[in-house]
Every structure is written in C-alpha cells, then in structure tokens.
Scaffold this active site. Structure first.
Site, PDB file in Angstrom:
ATOM      1  N   ARG A  86      86.004  12.624 -17.234  1.00 51.53           N
ATOM      2  CA  ARG A  86      86.358  13.644 -18.245  1.00 51.53           C
ATOM      3  C   ARG A  86      86.822  14.939 -17.563  1.00 51.53           C
ATOM      4  NH1 ARG A  86      85.541   9.577 -20.778  1.00 51.53           N
ATOM      5  NH2 ARG A  86      84.579   9.416 -22.858  1.00 51.53           N
ATOM      6  N   SER A 144      82.445  12.744 -28.597  1.00 54.01           N
ATOM      7  CA  SER A 144      81.269  13.161 -27.812  1.00 54.01           C
ATOM      8  C   SER A 144      81.318  14.670 -27.624  1.00 54.01           C
ATOM      9  CB  SER A 144      81.292  12.532 -26.426  1.00 54.01           C
ATOM     10  OG  SER A 144      81.257  11.138 -26.517  1.00 54.01           O
ATOM     11  N   GLU A 198      81.393  18.642 -23.530  1.00 55.77           N
ATOM     12  CA  GLU A 198      82.637  17.999 -23.118  1.00 55.77           C
ATOM     13  C   GLU A 198      83.801  18.676 -23.826  1.00 55.77           C
ATOM     14  OE1 GLU A 198      85.282  14.665 -24.350  1.00 55.77           O
ATOM     15  OE2 GLU A 198      83.372  13.640 -24.057  1.00 55.77           O
TER      16      GLU A 198
HETATM   17  N1  EPU Z   1      72.382   5.845 -26.940  1.00 58.11           N
HETATM   18  C1  EPU Z   1      71.188   6.134 -27.567  1.00 58.11           C
HETATM   19  N2  EPU Z   1      71.229   6.951 -28.677  1.00 58.11           N
HETATM   20  C2  EPU Z   1      72.374   7.466 -29.159  1.00 58.11           C
HETATM   21  C3  EPU Z   1      73.585   7.181 -28.495  1.00 58.11           C
HETATM   22  C4  EPU Z   1      73.569   6.366 -27.384  1.00 58.11           C
HETATM   23  O1  EPU Z   1      70.130   5.676 -27.164  1.00 58.11           O
HETATM   24  O2  EPU Z   1      72.320   8.170 -30.178  1.00 58.11           O
HETATM   25  C5  EPU Z   1      72.377   4.921 -25.790  1.00 58.11           C
HETATM   26  C6  EPU Z   1      72.989   3.582 -26.193  1.00 58.11           C
HETATM   27  O3  EPU Z   1      72.051   2.721 -26.745  1.00 58.11           O
HETATM   28  C7  EPU Z   1      73.519   3.061 -24.890  1.00 58.11           C
HETATM   29  C8  EPU Z   1      73.930   4.315 -24.142  1.00 58.11           C
HETATM   30  O4  EPU Z   1      73.218   5.391 -24.768  1.00 58.11           O
HETATM   31  O5  EPU Z   1      72.493   2.417 -24.141  1.00 58.11           O
HETATM   32  C9  EPU Z   1      75.404   4.550 -24.146  1.00 58.11           C
HETATM   33  O6  EPU Z   1      75.894   4.674 -25.470  1.00 58.11           O
HETATM   34  P1  EPU Z   1      77.447   4.369 -25.863  1.00 58.11           P
HETATM   35  O7  EPU Z   1      77.858   3.038 -25.381  1.00 58.11           O
HETATM   36  O8  EPU Z   1      77.596   4.675 -27.321  1.00 58.11           O
HETATM   37  O9  EPU Z   1      78.285   5.374 -24.995  1.00 58.11           O
HETATM   38  P2  EPU Z   1      78.083   6.901 -24.574  1.00 58.11           P
HETATM   39  O10 EPU Z   1      77.783   6.965 -23.139  1.00 58.11           O
HETATM   40  O11 EPU Z   1      77.118   7.567 -25.506  1.00 58.11           O
HETATM   41  C10 EPU Z   1      80.556   7.222 -23.849  1.00 58.11           C
HETATM   42  C11 EPU Z   1      81.702   8.146 -24.104  1.00 58.11           C
HETATM   43  C12 EPU Z   1      82.364   7.861 -25.437  1.00 58.11           C
HETATM   44  C13 EPU Z   1      82.862   6.421 -25.416  1.00 58.11           C
HETATM   45  C14 EPU Z   1      81.666   5.503 -25.131  1.00 58.11           C
HETATM   46  C15 EPU Z   1      82.081   4.068 -24.952  1.00 58.11           C
HETATM   47  C16 EPU Z   1      81.164  10.202 -22.907  1.00 58.11           C
HETATM   48  C17 EPU Z   1      80.754  11.626 -23.034  1.00 58.11           C
HETATM   49  N3  EPU Z   1      81.248   9.530 -24.060  1.00 58.11           N
HETATM   50  O12 EPU Z   1      79.555   7.474 -24.826  1.00 58.11           O
HETATM   51  O13 EPU Z   1      83.496   8.703 -25.547  1.00 58.11           O
HETATM   52  O14 EPU Z   1      83.467   6.070 -26.647  1.00 58.11           O
HETATM   53  O15 EPU Z   1      81.020   5.885 -23.894  1.00 58.11           O
HETATM   54  O16 EPU Z   1      82.804   3.931 -23.770  1.00 58.11           O
HETATM   55  O17 EPU Z   1      81.401   9.718 -21.804  1.00 58.11           O
HETATM   56  C18 EPU Z   1      84.297  10.775 -26.387  1.00 58.11           C
HETATM   57  O18 EPU Z   1      84.461  11.120 -25.209  1.00 58.11           O
HETATM   58  O19 EPU Z   1      84.591  11.532 -27.351  1.00 58.11           O
HETATM   59  C19 EPU Z   1      83.717   9.473 -26.674  1.00 58.11           C
HETATM   60  C20 EPU Z   1      83.399   9.090 -27.916  1.00 58.11           C
END
Ligand code: EPU
Length: 338
Positions: free
Chosen positions: A162, A237, A333
C-alpha cells in the site's frame, strides 16, 4: 473549462462526506489539465480522482481538479501477452471487466476495488494475493509545477505494501494521467491460493476455474464482507495491516496464539488489523452516523451524515484501543485531508 463554486463533494468521495470545494472543475483532456494547473488566480490546487481512498475532514479551500480522463487501448501485443494503456479517469472495476471481456489475465483478483485507475498506483492497490505492481509496466504523470509529462517505470514507482514513490518523495507533485499494464492472453497464471477464493470456487463447484471464474469468486467474497459505497459510505480498509518484527511477534503470538498472521520475511510479520479491532470490541459498533462495519472491522462507515471529523475521532479511539490492548500501532491507509 467551467469553474464551479462551493460545490458539494458528497457525490465525489465514497465516504459520502458532505464537504465543499471552494472551486471545482472537470478535467476531460490532457490540455484541460495543463490549463487548469496554470490558472495562477487559483494558487491552491487539489487533485481529486475516484475519491475512494480519502477522508475529507473540512471544506477544501482550493481549485479541485476532478480527473475525468477516459480511454483504454491495446498498445502492444503478441500471441501470449498484451500491454494496455488506461487513462487515469477510467473506473478501476469497469476496466478490469473490460480486460476480462478480452480474456486478458492478471487483474482478476483485484475485481470490484473501488476508485479510478489513475490513483491505483499511488497506494499499489491489492487484494486476494495480487497487487497492482504484479501487472504494472509504467505510468505517465504530469508534474504539477512544470506541467511536463514523465513516464515512470515500475522501478521508479518504488512500490511497497500500500505504498509507492507517489506517497513519499513524489507526494503532491504529480497527477498520474495514464497507466500501462502487461496482461496474459493465454496460459493465464491463476492466483487462487488465498483461502477465501478456494472456498468460494469449491462452493460454486468449479474445479477448473477460468480468470472470469476467479473474478466472480472475488466479487462474491467482497460483496459478502465489504459494504458497497453506493449503499453505505466507506473507503475500503481504513487502516493498514501492521507489520511487526520477530521479537514483538514472539511475545504477541505467545499471548494471542489464536491470532491470524502472515510471515512476510524472517523478521517481519503482518497482523490483520481487522482481527485486532474486532478483539477490542469495535466490530459492528455505531457512534452516531460513524461506525465500524459488521462484517469487516477494518472498514469504517458513514451511515448518512457523519462528518470527516466524526470518522477521524472514531479512528483515533480505535487506534488508541489497539495500542493499549496489544501494544501495536495501527495507522490509516486512507489519505486524510485536513
Ligand atoms: N479478521 C477478523 N475480523 C475482522 C476482519 C478480519 O478477525 O473484522 C481476520 C480474518 O478472519 C482473517 C484476517 O483477519 O483471518 C484477514 O482478513 P481479510 O482476508 O478480510 O483481509 P484483511 O487483511 O482484513 C486485506 C486488505 C483488503 C483486501 C483483503 C483481501 C489491507 C489493509 N486490506 O484485508 O483491501 O481486500 O486483504 O486481500 O491490506 C482495501 O485496501 O481497501 C481492502 C479492502
């Protein structure tokens, strides 16, 4: 070029914040952009694209240039690959659908990301195991001070998680006008390693997925977790996932063995901020019109009339709460316009 005054920006930012621009104009051509940047009677200029990665916290006392440059063309191709040039004002997701309609592979995991193509390199957008940099060739950008157009190679963009040159040394100095991507025409490399994609494909009983199937799976996952900005104001995010070193990770992991994490190098571990925020009890909470999304705690939402200040206050409380519970610093972010 028409200059409007006191224009509400509510429709121009996905958070739906009702701030105003003192002056506002549409940029439809490169010539418009040059002329607008040259208007010396408006010394302050503010570049607005898809408005999907910003939180506006007050009225903008500047000439807002809304980047509306359109066009997609194939600039080179052979039997295996194609290079496309996309103008900055093209909506990202519509552009991804266009590539899929041509059976060009590479961008499918990044389906349904809000915003426009020209701002995608600034934060090296990414989702489900793929980042913009994986298909990026170069971009053209206009220097705001000199109106010269320069081509930036992938190396020059210095992409990180990012992050890019345009968020650091180049901050506030350029307007990206177009982006070139190199995509596959056959023997596509499918990135289905991200758990949720595999599960979704299995649910749909697809065992030999095409790039279109991967895109559809990503669309289904995103729709189930992430709110549609047309229905509920948000900026994806709100926070980045924090990266901590080995020593901090060891003590974090001992105290929180159930916490998800990704090892990104020998000395760097990424912890999902969504998990940290959920543990602090914020998931699904609402404070007036500002809130934390019920399906993904990383996403802050505007229920209707939250101000940028309301969202910022909530973000501050969340950051303090994560710091006090886990001793981990999370940071926004989204670009906060103060
Ligand atoms: N999780 C929780 N609670 C929550 C959200 C997530 O426990 O409320 C846990 C999930 O269970 C999982 C882990 O956190 O084990 C990761 O969650 P997720 O796969 O939803 O991805 P993320 O790391 O929360 C990132 C990106 C997203 C992107 C997703 C999928 C960043 C800041 N965000 O989210 O990007 O869609 O991975 O690749 O890196 C964005 O940048 O706007 C965005 C939506």
């Amino acid at each position: 070029m028409v200059i409007q005054q006191h224009k509400s920006l509510k429709e121009y930012n996905t958070f739906g914040i009702a701030a105003k621009a003192k002056y506002f104009c549409e940029i439809n051509t490169i010539e418009d952009l040059k002329s607008a940047l040259n208007l010396s009677q408006y010394p302050n200029k503010f570049i607005l694209s898809g408005g999907s990665n910003m939180l506006i916290t007050k009225d903008i006392d500047a000439l807002v240039l809304h980047i509306n440059l359109k066009g997609i063309e194939i600039v080179a191709e052979n039997k295996d690959r194609a290079t496309i040039k996309v103008m900055a004002g093209e909506n990202w997701h519509e552009m991804v659908l266009w590539t899929l309609s041509k059976d060009f592979g590479g961008l499918e995991n990044m389906s349904l990301i809000p915003g426009n193509t020209g701002t995608a390199p600034i934060q090296n957008i990414g989702a489900y195991g793929v980042e913009l940099k994986d298909c990026f060739v170069s971009c053209e950008a206009m220097n705001i001070a000199t109106q010269e157009i320069t081509t930036f190679s992938k190396e020059a963009c210095k992409f990180g998680y990012r992050d890019s040159f345009f968020k650091n040394k180049g901050k506030g100095q350029y307007v990206i006008t177009s982006v070139n991507f190199n995509l596959t025409k056959r023997n596509h490399t499918l990135n289905t390693g991200y758990g949720a994609i595999e599960t979704e494909l299995a649910n749909q009983k697809i065992d030999k997925p095409t790039i279109k199937d991967v895109s559809n799976a990503v669309i289904a996952i995103r729709k189930s977790k992430l709110p549609d900005p047309k229905e509920l104001g948000n900026s994806g995010s709100f926070f980045k996932n924090p990266i901590i070193d080995k020593e901090n990770f060891k003590s974090f992991n001992e105290k929180n063995p159930e916490a998800p994490f990704y090892k990104i190098s020998e000395d760097a571990y990424k912890i999902p901020a969504g998990w940290l925020i959920e543990q602090c009890g914020y998931k699904g909470k609402r404070f007036g019109d500002a809130g934390v999304h019920k399906n993904q705690a990383l996403v802050l939402v505007n229920y209707a009339n939250a101000t940028g200040e309301d969202i910022l206050k909530l973000a501050g409380e969340i950051m303090a709460s994560v710091k006090s519970k886990f001793d981990i610093t999370i940071s926004p972010e989204v670009n906060i316009i103060k």
